[in-house]
Design a protein around this motif. Structure first.
Motif, PDB file in Angstrom:
ATOM      1  N   SER A  19       0.830  -1.204   0.000  1.00  0.00           N
ATOM      2  CA  SER A  19       0.000   0.000   0.000  1.00  0.00           C
ATOM      3  C   SER A  19       0.863   1.253   0.000  1.00  0.00           C
ATOM      4  CB  SER A  19      -0.937   0.005   1.207  1.00  0.00           C
ATOM      5  OG  SER A  19      -0.207   0.014   2.418  1.00  0.00           O
ATOM      6  N   PHE A  20       2.031   1.194   0.632  1.00  0.00           N
ATOM      7  CA  PHE A  20       2.944   2.335   0.646  1.00  0.00           C
ATOM      8  C   PHE A  20       3.430   2.643  -0.771  1.00  0.00           C
ATOM      9  CE2 PHE A  20       6.937   4.566   1.478  1.00  0.00           C
ATOM     10  CZ  PHE A  20       6.573   5.419   2.523  1.00  0.00           C
ATOM     11  N   VAL A  21       3.743   1.597  -1.527  1.00  0.00           N
ATOM     12  CA  VAL A  21       4.200   1.784  -2.910  1.00  0.00           C
ATOM     13  C   VAL A  21       3.072   2.340  -3.773  1.00  0.00           C
ATOM     14  CG1 VAL A  21       5.047   0.600  -4.971  1.00  0.00           C
ATOM     15  CG2 VAL A  21       6.009   0.052  -2.736  1.00  0.00           C
ATOM     16  N   ILE A  22       1.836   1.913  -3.522  1.00  0.00           N
ATOM     17  CA  ILE A  22       0.696   2.451  -4.265  1.00  0.00           C
ATOM     18  C   ILE A  22       0.600   3.964  -4.060  1.00  0.00           C
ATOM     19  CG2 ILE A  22      -1.820   2.525  -4.357  1.00  0.00           C
ATOM     20  CD1 ILE A  22      -1.861  -0.434  -3.895  1.00  0.00           C
ATOM     21  N   VAL A  23       0.734   4.388  -2.808  1.00  0.00           N
ATOM     22  CA  VAL A  23       0.685   5.827  -2.515  1.00  0.00           C
ATOM     23  C   VAL A  23       1.822   6.556  -3.233  1.00  0.00           C
ATOM     24  CG1 VAL A  23       0.860   7.551  -0.679  1.00  0.00           C
ATOM     25  CG2 VAL A  23      -0.480   5.479  -0.311  1.00  0.00           C
ATOM     26  N   LEU A  24       3.015   5.984  -3.202  1.00  0.00           N
ATOM     27  CA  LEU A  24       4.150   6.600  -3.896  1.00  0.00           C
ATOM     28  C   LEU A  24       3.880   6.741  -5.393  1.00  0.00           C
ATOM     29  CD1 LEU A  24       7.239   4.860  -2.219  1.00  0.00           C
ATOM     30  CD2 LEU A  24       6.619   7.258  -2.037  1.00  0.00           C
ATOM     31  N   LEU A  25       3.364   5.685  -5.999  1.00  0.00           N
ATOM     32  CA  LEU A  25       3.091   5.721  -7.439  1.00  0.00           C
ATOM     33  C   LEU A  25       2.020   6.752  -7.781  1.00  0.00           C
ATOM     34  CD1 LEU A  25       3.084   1.905  -8.327  1.00  0.00           C
ATOM     35  CD2 LEU A  25       4.792   3.585  -9.000  1.00  0.00           C
TER      36      LEU A  25
END
Length: 294
Positions: free
Chosen positions: A204-210
Motif C-alpha cells: 500500500s505504501f508503494v501504491i501511494v508513492l506511485l
C-alpha cells in the motif's frame, strides 16, 4: 446402471469455442489498439519535420530522427525533467510518510472522538480543489515562497485524506497481536510503526508513492500558479511543454516547430512508464489486498 456421459460434445461445440476465443482476442486487440493509438501518433509526430507534424500519418513520409538531438538545444528539457523529478520524489515520499503516520494513529490507537475526527478528515475530500487555491496561495505568499518549488511539495507534509483512508484500511487488516507482542518487547508507538506496521504495509505504501508521483509529475495547475513568473529553466515538465506550445505558436511569432514539443512530450513519459514497470508487482499486490478486505 447409468450410461457414461460423453466427454466430447462434438465439432459444433468445438467450433463455438474457437469462434468465442477469436472474438475475445479480437475485442481485446481492438481495445489495446485504441489505447495505444495516441502513443503511436505521438511517436510518429516526433519523427516528422515541421510541415508534417499534424498530417495524421502514422508512418512519417520524411523521417527526421535529428529532432531528438535538436530538442536539447531548443528547449531546457534537462532542467524541466530535473525539476519535476525533484518535486515529484519529495512530494511522493512526504505524503506517503505523513499519511502513513496519521493512518496508523487512526487504525491502532483508541481515543475519544476518533470516529468523528476520521470522518472530518474524509469530509475534506468533498471540498473542490478550487476552493482551497486562494487560501493556500495567500499562505505561501505570506511565507515568501511563491516563485519557488516549495509549495508544490510542501503541502504534502500534512498528508492526504485519500491516502490516509487507504493506509488505514491496510493497517486494520494487520493482526493486532503483532502490536501487542511488540509492546511487550518494549516498543513504543514510533517503534510499532517503524518496525511492524511500515514493513508490513509496503504494497500500500508503494501504491501511494506511485499515485502521488504521477499526480505531482503531471501537475500543471500548481506550476502555473507558483512557478509561471520565473525563468523557463525553473519550470516543471507540464509547464515547460505548455510554454513550448506558446513559444512555437505562429500567433506568438513562432514558426510552428511543434515537432520539438512532441519529442519532449514523448521523452517525459518514459520515467512514468519505468516507474510503473518497476512497481507493478507491488501495485497489483496492494490492489488485490485491498479488494480482499473489501
Amino acid at each position: 446402471m447409468s450410461a457414461a456421459v460423453p466427454t466430447d460434445r462434438g465439432p459444433r461445440y468445438r467450433l463455438r469455442g474457437v469462434v468465442g476465443t477469436a472474438v475475445h482476442w479480437t475485442v481485446l486487440l481492438a481495445i489495446a489498439a485504441l489505447f495505444l493509438y495516441p502513443f503511436a501518433w505521438l511517436l510518429s509526430a516526433s519523427l516528422k519535420p515541421r510541415g508534417e507534424v499534424f498530417d495524421n500519418a502514422l508512418i512519417p513520409a520524411t523521417p527526421t530522427p535529428e529532432n531528438y538531438v535538436t530538442v536539447w538545444s531548443e528547449l531546457p528539457l534537462f532542467s524541466w525533467v530535473g525539476n519535476s523529478l525533484y518535486i515529484a520524489i519529495l512530494a511522493a515520499v512526504l505524503v506517503a510518510l505523513s499519511s502513513s503516520l496519521v493512518a496508523f494513529g487512526f487504525a491502532y490507537f483508541r481515543f475519544p472522538g476518533r470516529g468523528i475526527l476520521f470522518g472530518l478528515v474524509l469530509a475534506t475530500m468533498m471540498l473542490p480543489g478550487a476552493v482551497t487555491l486562494v487560501p493556500q496561495y495567500l499562505i505561501w505568499n505570506q511565507l515568501g515562497l511563491v516563485g519557488t518549488s516549495v509549495p508544490l511539495w510542501g503541502i504534502n507534509l500534512f498528508g492526504s485524506a485519500f491516502y490516509i483512508f487507504l493506509q488505514r484500511q491496510f493497517y486494520l487488516g494487520l493482526p493486532r497481536d503483532l502490536f501487542e507482542a511488540g509492546r511487550m518487547d518494549g516498543l513504543g508507538p514510533w517503534g510499532l510503526f517503524r518496525r511492524i506496521a511500515l514493513p508490513l504495509s509496503i504494497p500500500s505504501f508503494v501504491i501511494v508513492l506511485l499515485f502521488e508521483f504521477q499526480a505531482s509529475w503531471n501537475n500543471l495547475q500548481a506550476s502555473l500558479i507558483y512557478l509561471n513568473g520565473g525563468a523557463a529553466s525553473g519550470y516543471t515538465v507540464p509547464l515547460g511543454i505548455a510554454s513550448a506550445m506558446t513559444k512555437y505558436s505562429p500567433t506568438n511569432g513562432g514558426h510552428g516547430d511543434y515537432q520539438y514539443v512532441m519529442v519532449a512530450a514523448l521523452l517525459v513519459t518514459l520515467p512514468m512508464m519505468l516507474l510503473f514497470a518497476v512497481g507493478q508487482r507491488y501495485f497489483v499486490q496492494g490492489i488485490a489486498t485491498q479488494a480482499r478486505k473489501g
